[in-house]
Design a protein around this motif. Sequence first.
Motif, PDB file in Angstrom:
ATOM      1  N   VAL A   1       1.044  -1.203   0.024  1.00  0.00           N
ATOM      2  CA  VAL A   1      -0.097  -0.093  -0.212  1.00  0.00           C
ATOM      3  C   VAL A   1       0.676   1.348  -0.053  1.00  0.00           C
ATOM      4  N   GLY A   2       0.466   2.286  -0.600  1.00  0.00           N
ATOM      5  CA  GLY A   2       1.090   3.730  -0.475  1.00  0.00           C
ATOM      6  C   GLY A   2       0.403   4.955  -1.232  1.00  0.00           C
ATOM      7  N   PRO A   3       0.999   5.869  -0.973  1.00  0.00           N
ATOM      8  CA  PRO A   3       0.076   7.200  -1.429  1.00  0.00           C
ATOM      9  C   PRO A   3      -0.101   7.153  -2.902  1.00  0.00           C
ATOM     10  N   VAL A   4      -1.031   8.071  -3.170  1.00  0.00           N
ATOM     11  CA  VAL A   4      -1.310   8.404  -4.776  1.00  0.00           C
ATOM     12  C   VAL A   4      -1.279   9.942  -4.570  1.00  0.00           C
ATOM     13  N   GLN A   5      -1.103  10.242  -5.996  1.00  0.00           N
ATOM     14  CA  GLN A   5      -0.903  11.640  -6.285  1.00  0.00           C
ATOM     15  C   GLN A   5      -1.678  12.048  -7.285  1.00  0.00           C
ATOM     16  N   ILE A   6      -2.471  13.368  -7.447  1.00  0.00           N
ATOM     17  CA  ILE A   6      -3.064  13.898  -8.323  1.00  0.00           C
ATOM     18  C   ILE A   6      -2.360  13.700  -9.728  1.00  0.00           C
TER      19      ILE A   6
END
Length: 202
Positions: free
Chosen positions: A178-183
Amino acid sequence: MKILAIGRNYAKHIEELNNERPDEPVVFGKPETAILKKNAAFYYPDFSKDIHHEVEILVKICKVGKNIDQRFAHKYYEEIGIGVDFTARDLQSKAKAKGLPWDLAKGFNGSAPISEFVPKTDYDLSNLNFSLKKDGEDVQVGNTSMMLFNIDYIISYVSKFFMLKKGDIIFTGTPEGVGPVQIGQRLEAFIEDKKMMDFEIK
């Protein structure tokens, strides 16, 4: 319909978040307003700065049941899909630190993109590969054989507490990665080699 979700169902994901390994499934819910269908874009909310992707195999309930014996759980679903349990990790961490519920971190609008559903008979659910790509690169790769609690056990367990109804969706837990998403990023989700979702973060 309702969405029930299982947390901490893959050992390596438990380790990466430094959580305790549960004796029974960790169950939480998402409202119907969390659902995104047909590869609709996910719009990054302004109340979080740390939205994480968590890809999961989904089960769609096909008939009413409660207190379902695990031996008969397979009769209560005919289709599977894949989805992303978007999590506002900063809100969740704050809530966990205070012993508070995760509802805001897990149930916000658009936090449950889901694929179309396909017949379960097309797959071996005890050994099912699934994955998530972010901008074309694998970030999560899982197999249902690594679940702590398998699908039939999950259905039996949650049916003790919640009557299951036709159309209900169960998120069965996420593997490591799991990890971050960005625009501006694009997510693609696969069951085996079949692309099931392809959508943007806006």
